[in-house]
Structures are given as structure tokens and as C-alpha cells.
Design a protein around this motif. Structure first.
Motif, short mmCIF file in Angstrom:
data_model
loop_
_atom_site.label_atom_id
_atom_site.label_comp_id
_atom_site.label_asym_id
_atom_site.label_seq_id
_atom_site.Cartn_x
_atom_site.Cartn_y
_atom_site.Cartn_z
N THR A 5 -0.89 -8.08 17.19
CA THR A 5 -1.41 -8.49 18.52
C THR A 5 -3.02 -7.98 18.42
N ASP A 6 -3.58 -8.28 19.43
CA ASP A 6 -4.95 -7.45 19.40
C ASP A 6 -5.19 -6.04 19.86
N GLY A 7 -3.98 -5.68 20.16
CA GLY A 7 -3.62 -4.15 20.39
C GLY A 7 -3.59 -3.46 19.13
N GLU A 8 -3.51 -4.15 17.89
CA GLU A 8 -3.15 -3.47 16.74
C GLU A 8 -4.48 -3.57 15.79
N ASN A 9 -4.90 -2.49 15.22
CA ASN A 9 -6.28 -2.43 14.53
C ASN A 9 -5.59 -2.23 13.10
N VAL A 10 -6.14 -3.25 12.23
CA VAL A 10 -5.62 -3.24 10.84
C VAL A 10 -6.70 -3.07 9.92
N HIS A 11 -6.27 -2.36 8.78
CA HIS A 11 -7.30 -2.05 7.69
C HIS A 11 -6.69 -2.33 6.19
N ILE A 12 -7.02 -3.31 5.56
CA ILE A 12 -6.40 -3.58 4.29
C ILE A 12 -7.33 -3.49 3.14
N ARG A 13 -6.75 -2.64 2.03
CA ARG A 13 -7.57 -2.60 0.77
C ARG A 13 -6.39 -2.93 -0.49
N VAL A 14 -7.07 -3.64 -1.34
CA VAL A 14 -6.19 -3.73 -2.61
C VAL A 14 -6.99 -2.40 -3.48
N PHE A 15 -6.17 -1.73 -4.38
CA PHE A 15 -6.93 -0.60 -5.35
C PHE A 15 -6.39 -0.89 -6.56
N GLY A 16 -7.19 -0.08 -7.70
CA GLY A 16 -6.87 -0.19 -9.07
C GLY A 16 -7.80 0.77 -9.85
N ASP A 17 -8.60 0.37 -10.46
CA ASP A 17 -9.87 1.18 -10.97
C ASP A 17 -10.65 1.59 -9.84
N PHE A 60 -6.77 -5.14 -12.00
CA PHE A 60 -7.27 -3.75 -12.36
C PHE A 60 -6.45 -3.29 -13.54
N ASN A 61 -7.02 -2.42 -14.42
CA ASN A 61 -6.22 -1.94 -15.59
C ASN A 61 -5.69 -0.44 -15.18
N HIS A 62 -6.06 0.22 -14.15
CA HIS A 62 -5.80 1.48 -13.85
C HIS A 62 -5.25 1.68 -12.44
N THR A 63 -4.62 2.72 -12.08
CA THR A 63 -4.22 3.13 -10.81
C THR A 63 -4.60 4.22 -10.25
N ASP A 64 -5.79 4.14 -9.19
CA ASP A 64 -6.43 5.55 -8.63
C ASP A 64 -5.65 5.84 -7.29
N LEU A 65 -4.77 6.41 -7.23
CA LEU A 65 -4.14 6.87 -5.74
C LEU A 65 -4.95 7.57 -5.14
N GLY A 66 -5.83 8.62 -5.47
CA GLY A 66 -6.57 9.39 -4.91
C GLY A 66 -7.56 8.56 -4.05
N LEU A 67 -8.11 7.70 -4.78
CA LEU A 67 -9.24 6.86 -4.12
C LEU A 67 -8.67 5.92 -2.91
N THR A 73 2.69 0.87 -4.40
CA THR A 73 2.19 1.16 -5.90
C THR A 73 3.63 1.09 -6.99
N ASP A 74 3.26 0.70 -8.11
CA ASP A 74 4.56 0.25 -9.11
C ASP A 74 4.53 1.39 -10.03
N GLY A 75 3.34 2.65 -10.17
CA GLY A 75 3.05 3.31 -11.25
C GLY A 75 2.75 4.71 -10.81
N LEU A 76 2.19 5.35 -11.83
CA LEU A 76 1.95 6.72 -11.70
C LEU A 76 0.22 6.80 -11.32
N HIS A 77 -0.28 7.97 -10.95
CA HIS A 77 -1.58 8.03 -10.63
C HIS A 77 -2.46 7.90 -12.03
N GLN A 78 -3.14 6.88 -12.34
CA GLN A 78 -3.69 6.87 -13.57
C GLN A 78 -4.92 6.42 -13.47
N PRO A 79 -6.03 7.42 -13.14
CA PRO A 79 -7.46 6.76 -12.58
C PRO A 79 -8.17 6.35 -13.89
#
Length: 590
Positions: free
Chosen positions: A95-107, A134-141, A165-171
Motif C-alpha cells: 500500500t501507499d503506507g509502506e515504503n519499499v527499498h529493493i536492491r540486488v547485490f553481488g560484487d 555477479f561472481n561474488h557475494t558481498d554481504l557487508g555492502l 542469499t545462498d552462499g558465504l560472504h565472499q566479497p
């Protein structure tokens, strides 16, 4: 990247019950009963919780939802397309009462799709890549960007972060976030920001790990552990988890709105005045109970009236009390938000009379009362479910000061006036009774007169021609007449009691629905009834219908024992056809 919005779905809490069944039937039966009772309880709770959502719909605080999706190439083997579709389906439900923020990540982390409800629904399909990039998974970013969105200026007080995520933190090389989660200064900085965020706002964090080889547990190091729920599952569970995220936000927002209302609202008991000083033995005083909450209905269980001792005007302690009761209060009366319940406090002096006393005197009594309403919220079950204390209801208790005065003793003048009044009353009553008796007699006489038989009656043998002449029943001036067999074998009409021959029928007058107080009330009805051993029939619709008794109608044709025929005429009565039609239509007495 562009903005997305997430729609609310009902919370679906999955509970897993693992029972080792050894084949014993009794254990299976007990397990089934426990599950059934739990489902019934949850269903009942949901109904009242939905009622709260409906009441607070306009005033629920907005919510922020950050969705972070791993788009590394390893996700291709873990049903990336199904995960992507779950998010695509999730956003249009917001609804318009919910603000969403969507990102994909990897390298790196993509630009966000960010916005309210319908603003992001149209863009979500193009925003998420069709295949992992992406080739890597950067959970920190990823976590850093999610926290950045939640801690922005003007953010909602109710927030959620969902990371999959499906993997380990591999930045990738050059990332500031190493695998040293404990001592890396950049990881410590994220933790500091996340902990501060959770102290300021209500934040729930969901970490979804596809497969068991993931670093999703790092979320419990960054955020307070009690704020984090970790889920290990497959892509088919993602949609359900997103619904749980949204339902959790919805409940949190509802809880905050209710707690704010509880802090600001009250139930007010208000008397029309707080003191009564009357020269009387009793009093009535309006009492208003007002529900000052904006959305929460309350239930008034009772009002306790507590009172002190009474004191006489001389200052001596008295054993008598002022008895107070409430009128107009049903048990467990419900009061809707902003509405009032009007009651009445009735008090009476329960003090013994001073007895016979010549001459007038006065005694007064005082009491201090406090009215204590016992009130509960109607939605207690739902409040418990969202962990809001239903006992936090604020009620004021008004005080009432009462002084009642009683006079006693009788003067000679009052006694004389009273005796004269009694004598006059007795005389008046006697006159009234006399007039009433005479009126009743007149009514009775008039009703007897109306019951007197009237109309013209012809009698002839069935094998002869109908004669011209007829008998006027009114000439008898009676309510009952008998039809008897005369010496010559014919029928004749005689007064009841004067029968010299065998009686074959009786004609009588009646008043149907007459009142003892109205001489002209009731409907006049004449009836004919066959004597024992004789038969009666009346003509209706061209045929003779047998009946032991029937109402006489205008132009009626009656047969007795198939030997004699009677024709009755009375224009003041209905015809047989009109009578039967009125009976069928329920308007006979009209």
C-alpha cells in the motif's frame, strides 16, 4: 535503479510439529486434539485482530521495508527465477503506507528501486535482472545499504530488513568488508549503526538462507539477536516469508498505534454535580461514562459505589447508611470509541423513622461516596496477541458528597387537614363507585338489547313451495329461541323454556369481541344450532353443507333433518358469500 513498493499480506506463521509416532493410536488422537484446539484458538484471535486492524486502518504508522537479493551466479542453481518472481509478486500487494527499498547485490550493490505502493509496482519487473549477474557475494555492502535506507531522515518508526542469499560472504577484491566479522572496523561500524537504529525504531530483520552453507547468521552479529529471525529453506518458501515480514510490520505498527492511544486516552466517569444537598430522603443524579479512546471500544463491567459512615446533625455517629444504586447499566455494557453511556445514581436514606411526634422537627445525614467504574477493553484477546497489556486502561473515579434531610412529627393543623381530606376522598370515591356501577348496568342492558334476535324467518317443508309470509324474530325480544315440532308435524318458533314439542334446533344471539366498558363494542352474530339427534345444513355455493352449528347470514337457506327448509333475511348482516370471503381473508371482525 528504480523504486518498488510492497503490499501487505496476512501473516502465515508456519509451526512445525515433529512427533515420533510409535504406532500407538492414543498418541495420534491426543496430537490431533492439540492441533485442532490451537487452530481454533488462532482463528478466534485472528477475528478480533482483524477488527483492530480495521479500527486503526487510517491511523497506522507507515512502514519501511528493505529487500536485499543475492544476484551472484550461484543463485542460478538455487532457483533464482522463483525467488525473483516471489519478489515481483510481493511488491504490487503493498500500500501507499509502506515504503519499499529493493536492491540486488553481488560484487557491488545495485541502485535501489525505492518508493511507495503503486509507485514501485509498475517498475519491479524491469528492475530485477532476469538472471544473476555477479561472481561474488558481498554481504557487508548489502547490509550497509539496507541500514542506510532505514536510518535516513524522515524514516518510519516501523521497519523491516529482508536479506536473501545462498552462499558465504565472499566479497570481490577491494571490498572494505573482510571475513573477519568480529574485528574488522568496517563490520564494527555497521554493527554500531544497526544497534543505534534498533534503539530508536522498531526494526525486525529476516535472513533467508538458501541451503545450509551461508553466512546469513552474520545478521545476528550486526543487529540485536532478538530482532533477527533466520530462515533456512528453498525458493518456494520465499513468498511466504515476505508475507510474514509484512504481517510482522503490520502488527508492530498496530501495537505502536494502540500503545500511543493508551497513553493519551482515558475512560471518564462524570457526575452532573459532585454534591447533593436536599431536603428529601432520596435523590437522582445523572452519571455519564465516556470512552475517550479514539479507536478502542471498552466494556463497563460494573460501577462500585463505596461510601463512608453517616453522621447526624448533632455530630453523633449513626448506624444508618445512604443506599445508592445505579440505573440504566446493563451487565458488560459496551461503549464505542468517543461515545457515552448515560446512567443514573439513585440514593435513598435508610434511617429509621423517629416515630410519632407532635410538632415538626428535622434531622440531616451526610455521606462521602466514590464511584469506581470497572472497565476492560473489548479486544483483550487481540491485544494479548500483539503483546499489548490490556490492563493499561485509565479510568477516573468521581467523588460525591451527599447531605439528605428528613423531617418528622405532625402538627395539629396537619392532622385536621388530613382528616378533612380523608372524608372528602371517601365521599368522592363513593360517588365515583356509584356512577361506575350505574354505567356498567347501562352497558350491560344495552349489550343484552343488541343480542336480541332480529330478522325475518320463513319455515316450510322441503317438498313444498316456499311461502310468502315470514316470522319477525324481533317481535320475541329475546336472545334465545327454540325450533320445535308442532302437533301438526310442522316447525314453529317458541321462546326457550316454552317448548311443548320436540326441539330440533336453537337460534341464539351473541356479541363477539364485546368490551365491558363499551356498550356499542363487539360484533352482533346470530347462530343456529341443531339439537342432539337432528341434522343441520346450510346452502353455500349452490350446495348444502352439513354443520351442527352455523352463523346466520342474510338470505341464508337452512335445512333441518332434510325435512324442513328455512330462509333467513336480515339486511344488516352479510350474505353467506361475504361472510366466507371475510373469514378467508382474516377480516371477519372488521
Amino acid at each position: 535503479m528504480r523504486d518498488i513498493e510492497i503490499k501487505r499480506q496476512p501473516l502465515l506463521t508456519a509451526s512445525t510439529l515433529t512427533t515420533s509416532i510409535s504406532g500407538q493410536f492414543i498418541r495420534l488422537s491426543l496430537l490431533a486434539m492439540i492441533i485442532l484446539l490451537a487452530l481454533l484458538r488462532r482463528s478466534s484471535g485472528a477475528a478480533t485482530l482483524d477488527d483492530l486492524y480495521h479500527k486503526f486502518q487510517i491511523d497506522l504508522p507507515s512502514a519501511d521495508i528493505a529487500v536485499l537479493l543475492d544476484a551472484s551466479r550461484s543463485m542460478k542453481d538455487n532457483e533464482y527465477r522463483d525467488v525473483r518472481q516471489a519478489i515481483v509478486d510481493f511488491v504490487p500487494a503493498l500500500t501507499d503506507g509502506e515504503n519499499v527499498h529493493i536492491r540486488v547485490f553481488g560484487d557491488v550493490v545495485s541502485n535501489p528501486l525505492e518508493g511507495k505502493g503503486s509507485q514501485t509496482a509498475a517498475a519491479i519487473e524491469d528492475h530485477l535482472p532476469q538472471e544473476p549477474l555477479f561472481n561474488h557475494t558481498d554481504l557487508g555492502l548489502a547490509i550497509s545499504k539496507g541500514v542506510e535506507f532505514l536510518e535516513r531522515e524522515g524514516a518510519s518508526r516501523v521497519q523491516a530488513l529482508f536479506l536473501l542469499t545462498d552462499g558465504l560472504h565472499q566479497p570481490a577484491s577491494g571490498s572494505p568488508y573482510s571475513r573477519d566479522f568480529a574485528d574488522d572496523p568496517d563490520w564494527q561500524e555497521i554493527e554500531r549503526r544497526a544497534q543505534a537504529l534498533c534503539r530508536k525504531r522498531s526494526v525486525v530483520v529476516y535472513g533467508f538462507g538458501i541451503g545450509r552453507q551461508t553466512d546469513i547468521a552474520v545478521l545476528r552479529r550486526v543487529f540485536p539477536a532478538q530482532n533477527v529471525e533466520l530462515i533456512v529453506g528453498g525458493a518456494s518458501q520465499v513468498a511466504n516469508t515476505l508475507r510474514r515480514v509484512r504481517e510482522r510490520l503490520k502488527r508492530t505498527g498496530l501495537r505502536q498505534a494502540i500503545e500511543q492511544e493508551m497513553n493519551e486516552g482515558t475512560v471518564e466517569a462524570r457526575l452532573a454535580k459532585n454534591s447533593v444537598d436536599e431536603y428529601a430522603s432520596d435523590f437522582d443524579l445523572p452519571l455519564t461514562i465516556r470512552n475517550g479512546y479514539d479507536h478502542l471500544p471498552v466494556k463497563l463491567e460494573r460501577i462500585e459505589i463505596r461510601q463512608g459512615r453517616l453522621f447526624s446533625s448533632s455530630g453523633d455517629s449513626s448506624s444508618k447508611e445512604i443506599l445508592c444504586v445505579l440505573e440504566g447499566a446493563a451487565a458488560d455494557a459496551a461503549i464505542e470509541p468517543g461515545k457515552e453511556l448515560l446512567l443514573k445514581v439513585k440514593g435513598s436514606l435508610q434511617a429509621e423513622s423517629q416515630g410519632w411526634h407532635i410538632g415538626e422537627a428535622e434531622q440531616s445525614y451526610r455521606a462521602s461516596l466514590v464511584l469506581v467504574p470497572v472497565v476492560r477493553f473489548l479486544n483483550e484477546t487481540a491485544l494479548d496477541e500483539i503483546e499489548v497489556d490490556p490492563g493499561r486502561i485509565v479510568v477516573n473515579s468521581p467523588f460525591l458528597s451527599v447531605t439528605l434531610r428528613r423531617s418528622y412529627g405532625t402538627s395539629y393543623r396537619t392532622l385536621i387537614v388530613a382528616l378533612l381530606a380523608i372524608a372528602a376522598a371517601v365521599t368522592a370515591v363513593a360517588a365515583i363507585v356509584k356512577r361506575a356501577t350505574r354505567r356498567r348496568e347501562e352497558i350491560s342492558e344495552r349489550q343484552e338489547e343488541r343480542r336480541s334476535l332480529a330478522g325475518k324467518l320463513k319455515i316450510w317443508p322441503v317438498d313444498e313451495v316456499e311461502p310468502d309470509g315470514s316470522l319477525d324474530l324481533a317481535s320475541f325480544n329475546e336472545q334465545d329461541l327454540a325450533l320445535v315440532i308442532a302437533d301438526g308435524g310442522g316447525l314453529e318458533v317458541v321462546s326457550t323454556g316454552d317448548e311443548s314439542g320436540e326441539g330440533v334446533a336453537r337460534v341464539s344471539g351473541h356479541l363477539i369481541g364485546a368490551s365491558r366498558d363499551d356498550a356499542e363494542s363487539g360484533k352482533v352474530e346470530f347462530q343456529i344450532e341443531a339439537a342432539v339427534g337432528h341434522r343441520l345444513a346450510y346452502e353455500s355455493g349452490g350446495e348444502m353443507r352439513p354443520s351442527s352449528r352455523t352463523v346466520l347470514c342474510d338470505r341464508d337457506v337452512i335445512e333441518i333433518d332434510s325435512k324442513w327448509r328455512l330462509r333467513y333475511a336480515n339486511e344488516r348482516l352479510r350474505t353467506r358469500a361475504e361472510y366466507e370471503s371475510a373469514q378467508a381473508g382474516g377480516s371477519y371482525n372488521v
